[in-house]
Write a protein that holds these residues in place. Structure first.
Motif, mmCIF file in Angstrom:
data_model
loop_
_atom_site.group_PDB
_atom_site.id
_atom_site.type_symbol
_atom_site.label_atom_id
_atom_site.label_comp_id
_atom_site.label_asym_id
_atom_site.label_seq_id
_atom_site.Cartn_x
_atom_site.Cartn_y
_atom_site.Cartn_z
ATOM 1 N N THR A 110 7.687 -4.204 -4.990
ATOM 2 C CA THR A 110 7.401 -2.901 -4.441
ATOM 3 C C THR A 110 7.978 -3.006 -2.768
ATOM 4 O O THR A 110 7.889 -1.852 -2.093
ATOM 5 N N ARG A 113 11.270 -1.290 -1.756
ATOM 6 C CA ARG A 113 11.349 0.141 -1.225
ATOM 7 C C ARG A 113 12.756 0.960 -1.347
ATOM 8 O O ARG A 113 13.376 1.479 -0.332
ATOM 9 N N ALA A 145 -0.051 2.615 -3.735
ATOM 10 C CA ALA A 145 0.270 3.206 -2.557
ATOM 11 C C ALA A 145 1.352 3.059 -1.889
ATOM 12 O O ALA A 145 2.063 3.936 -1.247
ATOM 13 N N LYS A 146 2.132 1.886 -2.287
ATOM 14 C CA LYS A 146 3.394 1.817 -1.441
ATOM 15 C C LYS A 146 4.394 2.845 -2.242
ATOM 16 O O LYS A 146 5.292 3.373 -1.649
ATOM 17 N N HIS A 148 3.728 5.623 -3.956
ATOM 18 C CA HIS A 148 3.543 7.115 -3.510
ATOM 19 C C HIS A 148 3.900 7.253 -2.046
ATOM 20 O O HIS A 148 4.273 8.174 -1.833
ATOM 21 N N HIS A 149 3.902 6.168 -0.870
ATOM 22 C CA HIS A 149 4.655 6.361 0.185
ATOM 23 C C HIS A 149 6.109 6.328 0.315
ATOM 24 O O HIS A 149 6.665 7.198 1.062
ATOM 25 N N LEU A 150 6.708 5.814 -0.804
ATOM 26 C CA LEU A 150 8.025 5.942 -1.009
ATOM 27 C C LEU A 150 8.550 7.222 -1.407
ATOM 28 O O LEU A 150 9.645 7.668 -1.002
ATOM 29 N N GLN A 151 7.947 7.953 -2.237
ATOM 30 C CA GLN A 151 8.193 9.118 -2.864
ATOM 31 C C GLN A 151 7.019 10.111 -2.927
ATOM 32 O O GLN A 151 6.043 10.295 -3.568
ATOM 33 N N PRO A 152 6.552 10.571 -1.364
ATOM 34 C CA PRO A 152 5.296 11.452 -1.276
ATOM 35 C C PRO A 152 5.476 12.719 -1.937
ATOM 36 O O PRO A 152 4.293 13.209 -2.084
ATOM 37 N N GLU A 185 -4.596 7.121 0.541
ATOM 38 C CA GLU A 185 -3.045 7.202 0.635
ATOM 39 C C GLU A 185 -2.494 8.009 -0.539
ATOM 40 O O GLU A 185 -1.803 9.080 0.052
ATOM 41 N N ILE A 186 -2.970 8.053 -1.585
ATOM 42 C CA ILE A 186 -2.367 8.805 -2.741
ATOM 43 C C ILE A 186 -3.039 10.280 -2.726
ATOM 44 O O ILE A 186 -2.096 11.040 -2.989
ATOM 45 N N LYS A 188 -3.972 11.881 0.121
ATOM 46 C CA LYS A 188 -4.189 12.394 1.316
ATOM 47 C C LYS A 188 -4.282 13.837 1.488
ATOM 48 O O LYS A 188 -5.037 14.381 2.101
#
Length: 808
Positions: A110, A113, A145-146, A148-152, A185-186, A188
């Motif tokens: 993960t 990135r 969470a990482k 989802h942050h990579l593909q919000p 995070e997911i 939000k």
């Protein structure tokens, strides 16, 4: 900056990584990989070794795997295509029997990135959520969470969300806390993780299993939940009781923040919680960490806003240490000012006096300012210290003392004689502009009491050409004109020279315009100039309320355990001096123990029937009966917002006198949208109450007292204000004066005859000459609303009568 000759270094490392003899020796191979990482950390571009490092990760040595993964995660963005070569090795490691290898592979998968690798990562992460090892589940939860942050913008997988919610009941507490973070995070965009009753009680029951920061995270998330009943609320508070007195300051602060959030509707519980955290907060103030100590001091200042005497018995804990940094010393001095009382004032002043000669000028000036704030309550003791400090003849100390005296005399006019007698020779020591501005203001306002004022001012005028600060020049102009009005013979020549220079030669436009203003004002005559520059001064027998009244906890609860107290944690700190006190911005906060708007029922407590001397006891019909009838449909509400400064109060209050002095004042009063009323309330014991008791009683009904006369003094006065509104009508500003002379009070001529007749019929004790014993109440309401005014008078009468009963 990359080292010169790094190409040779890369070539040497490549040869070593490709050497079969080194690859066969596990220790030499690991040392070679370590050399690559060392070169990377020194700025050498080793991205060309990506292929060799990919091969190096195929090993059973965990240490070597960690080193290789550090390299791959650093250069994956530079070589996105070659990064595909790593995926197969990482996916294979995700199935390794060793849980350490599995968690390491998931974490670094993960950490690559790369959006192009997402499809290869999802399956191992899903399997990791069900892994039998807790360390793998921890990494897998955060991995989502990482991802989802990579593909919000990608769609949220409901299956994954449900899986994460189910893992909130994982036996490992770290997995539980990581699930909260990942769901936050997911989800939000949907408001974050949902906290319901089962989740709340589950988290509370497992709170003790979490580590220090895990407990803080759980307590932060629990602030979103609102109990459905009072029983549930107290069950939750019982579970949090142990954490409230935790020896760890972060847990204690997070628990108190949750307490204040849950008990927003139960002020007594909030205040009890503040009392309980006294010990942990004092322990945090003695922490060896400077950062922890500073944060604790800032949060203590918040607590003192609601319970001023919370730490009064522990004031010695806030004495400054010699080796403490200046920012902690200054914060401690601000706390000491809040803890001063009759018992410890002597010791506190002695301690602050020692800080006034600190080698750090900022610390010394803060100590002098703190003494000035205490001087509002204990002026004699503080002035003795300040006068003694002037004898040290040190620039920064003299400047701070003069500024403090200027601010003190503005609030406590009774100190003017002592201040004026101590200013002789100060101008020789002052060097900074702020101190000279303060001295000039004092010379201008109290020049008639300072024998050397004209000669001191002449020295400033002679050096005006070399003066750099425009603020000093502008203050010098004002002081010269003011002194001319009271001592014209000694000041006329120097004022003319000053005006000529400022108008003809001064380059600063602000100074030049102010000189032109005063010149043209003097052309209009001395009387007109006096009206502008020598306005009515405050009564020296009056003082402002000292100290901060208890504020409701809700006004600062949201900022507790955040960075906000660290940014502006000072409680009522002195503003930086900028010339005259008249120009200092007044920005008070509403002071009330009740909500901003308080509904008050209309009751004629102060107008109840007497026993009478016979008759049927019926009152004559009047307009006040109509008010009583209408009040049931529209209750009266009082509010302290927006706040009113003392200067604005004085300006509005003096309008009545100005209208009476001017010709045609009757027409002016009719045109002005306001109404005045005078009343006599029979409560002669109220002037003997302490200012604190009177202030607390007023604030219970959202009435703010701005100034008062000390108890037992005659005449006794109190000035107050509030904002009143009945129903949906517009809000009206109410200004009031309470006056007690010790003799019978006489109502003004503005009082209508029918009102006096009515008061007589109500059974008031009144003499033959229209006099009645008691407190004379004068009220001004704008805009005009007589119904509101009568309602406010009834509330005020109730408060005063209640004080009378308690004093009896």
């Amino acid at each position: 900056m990359p080292y010169l000759g790094n190409e040779e270094t890369v070539k040497e490392l490549r040869r070593a990584l490709s050497n079969p003899n080194i690859q066969c020796d596990q220790l030499r191979y690991r040392n070679t990989v370590l050399r690559v990482i060392r070169s990377m950390s020194q700025g050498v571009d080793v991205s060309g070794l990506f292929s060799e490092m990919v091969k190096a990760c195929a090993t059973v040595d965990i240490v070597q795997k960690k080193l290789v993964y550090v390299f791959l995660c650093s250069y994956a963005a530079v070589n996105p295509e070659l990064s595909l070569l790593v995926i197969n090795t990482l996916r294979k490691d995700c199935q390794d029997p060793n849980p350490m290898v599995r968690s390491l592979a998931l974490r670094n998968m993960t950490n690559l990135r790369l959006p192009s690798l997402v499809e290869y990562v999802e399956q191992p992460l899903t399997a990791g959520l069900r892994d039998r090892a807790a360390c793998v589940r921890r990494v897998a939860v955060l991995g989502w969470a990482k991802l989802h942050h990579l593909q919000p913008d990608s769609e949220i997988d409901a299956v994954v969300v449900n899986e994460l919610y189910s893992l909130l009941r994982d036996p490992d507490p770290v997995v539980m806390v990581n699930c909260l973070r990942a769901l936050e995070e997911i989800l939000k965009e949907e408001g974050g993780v949902a906290i319901n009753k089962p989740i709340t009680h589950h988290l509370l029951n497992r709170l003790k299993e979490c580590d220090l920061w895990g407990q803080c995270e759980v307590l932060r998330f629990l602030q979103r939940y609102r109990p459905k009943s009072e029983d549930e609320l107290f069950d939750i508070l019982s579970l949090l009781d142990a954490s409230l007195v935790s020896p760890h300051p972060p847990v204690m602060a997070a628990t108190l923040s949750l307490f204040l959030s849950l008990c927003s509707g139960v002020p007594s519980v909030s205040l009890a919680a503040l009392e309980r955290v006294r010990g942990p907060l004092l322990a945090a103030c003695g922490s060896g960490s400077r950062e922890m100590k500073f944060a604790a001091l800032c949060h203590i200042q918040l607590l003192l806003r609601s319970i001023p005497g919370l730490l009064g018995a522990h004031y010695k804990r806030f004495f400054c240490g010699y080796a403490e940094p200046a920012y902690i010393k200054q914060r401690k001095m601000q706390v000491l000012v809040e803890l001063v009382n009759d018992d410890n004032v002597g010791m506190l002043l002695d301690e602050l006096k020692g800080y006034c000669t600190d080698v750090n000028p900022d610390t010394a000036q803060t100590a002098i300012s703190a003494i000035g704030r205490i001087g509002r309550s204990y002026s004699d003791k503080c002035l003795e210290i300040l006068t003694g400090l002037l004898g040290l003849k040190q620039d920064h100390i003299t400047s701070a003392v003069v500024q403090t005296m200027r601010d003190l005399i503005w609030v406590c006019p009774q100190c003017s004689d002592t201040v004026c007698s101590s200013l002789e020779g100060c101008e020789e020591t002052l060097q900074d502009s702020q101190g000279r501005q303060a001295l000039l203001w004092l010379l201008g306002v109290y020049g008639e009491r300072i024998s050397s004022a004209p000669y001191t001012l002449e020295g400033f005028i002679d050096e005006v050409k070399s003066e750099i600060s425009p603020g000093v020049k502008m203050e010098l102009l004002t002081a010269a004109v003011r002194l001319f009005l009271c001592r014209p013979a000694e000041t006329q020549d120097m004022l003319g020279r000053l005006l000529h220079y400022c108008i003809e030669e001064e380059a600063d436009m602000c100074v030049r315009d102010q000189a032109l203003l005063y010149y043209r004002l003097l052309l209009c005559g001395l009387d007109q100039t006096r009206r502008v520059l020598q306005a009515r001064r405050s009564d020296p027998s009056l003082g402002v309320f000292i100290g901060r009244p208890a504020e409701p906890v809700g006004q600062w609860a949201r900022s507790f355990n955040t960075l906000e107290p660290l940014k502006d944690g000072a409680v009522e700190t002195e503003p930086a001096s900028r010339g005259s006190p008249e120009h200092v911005t007044f920005d008070p906060k509403p002071r009330s123990d009740l909500p901003e708007t308080l509904s008050c029922s209309y009751s004629e407590t102060g107008r109840s029937d007497g026993d009478g001397d016979g008759g049927d006891g019926a009152q004559p019909p009047d307009s006040r009966s109509a008010v009583m009838a209408s009040s049931t449909a529209a209750p009266l509400s009082l509010s302290l917002s927006p706040p009113l400064s003392p200067e604005e109060f004085e300006r509005l209050w003096l309008q009545r006198q100005a209208l009476q002095d001017e010709p045609g004042c009757e027409g002016a009063r009719e045109e002005e949208d306001c109404v005045w009323v005078e009343e006599c309330i029979e409560c002669p014991t109220v002037p003997h109450c302490s200012p604190q008791s009177l202030q607390a009683a007023m604030q219970l009904v959202n009435i703010q007292a701005l100034a008062f006369t000390p108890p037992q003094a005659l005449p006794w006065r109190v000035y107050l204000y509030t904002h009143a509104r009945r129903g949906t009508a517009r809000r009206s500003l109410v200004l009031g004066e309470l006056l007690y002379t010790g003799a019978a009070c006489r109502l003004g001529d503005g009082r209508a005859e029918d009102e006096q007749t009515e008061a007589t019929a109500a059974g008031r004790a009144e003499g033959e000459d229209g006099e009645r014993r008691g407190i004379k109440v004068t009220l001004r309401l704008q805009p005009r609303d007589e119904t509101c005014l009568r309602g406010f008078l009834s509330v005020l009468t109730t408060v005063l009568n209640t004080l009378t009963e308690h004093s009896d």
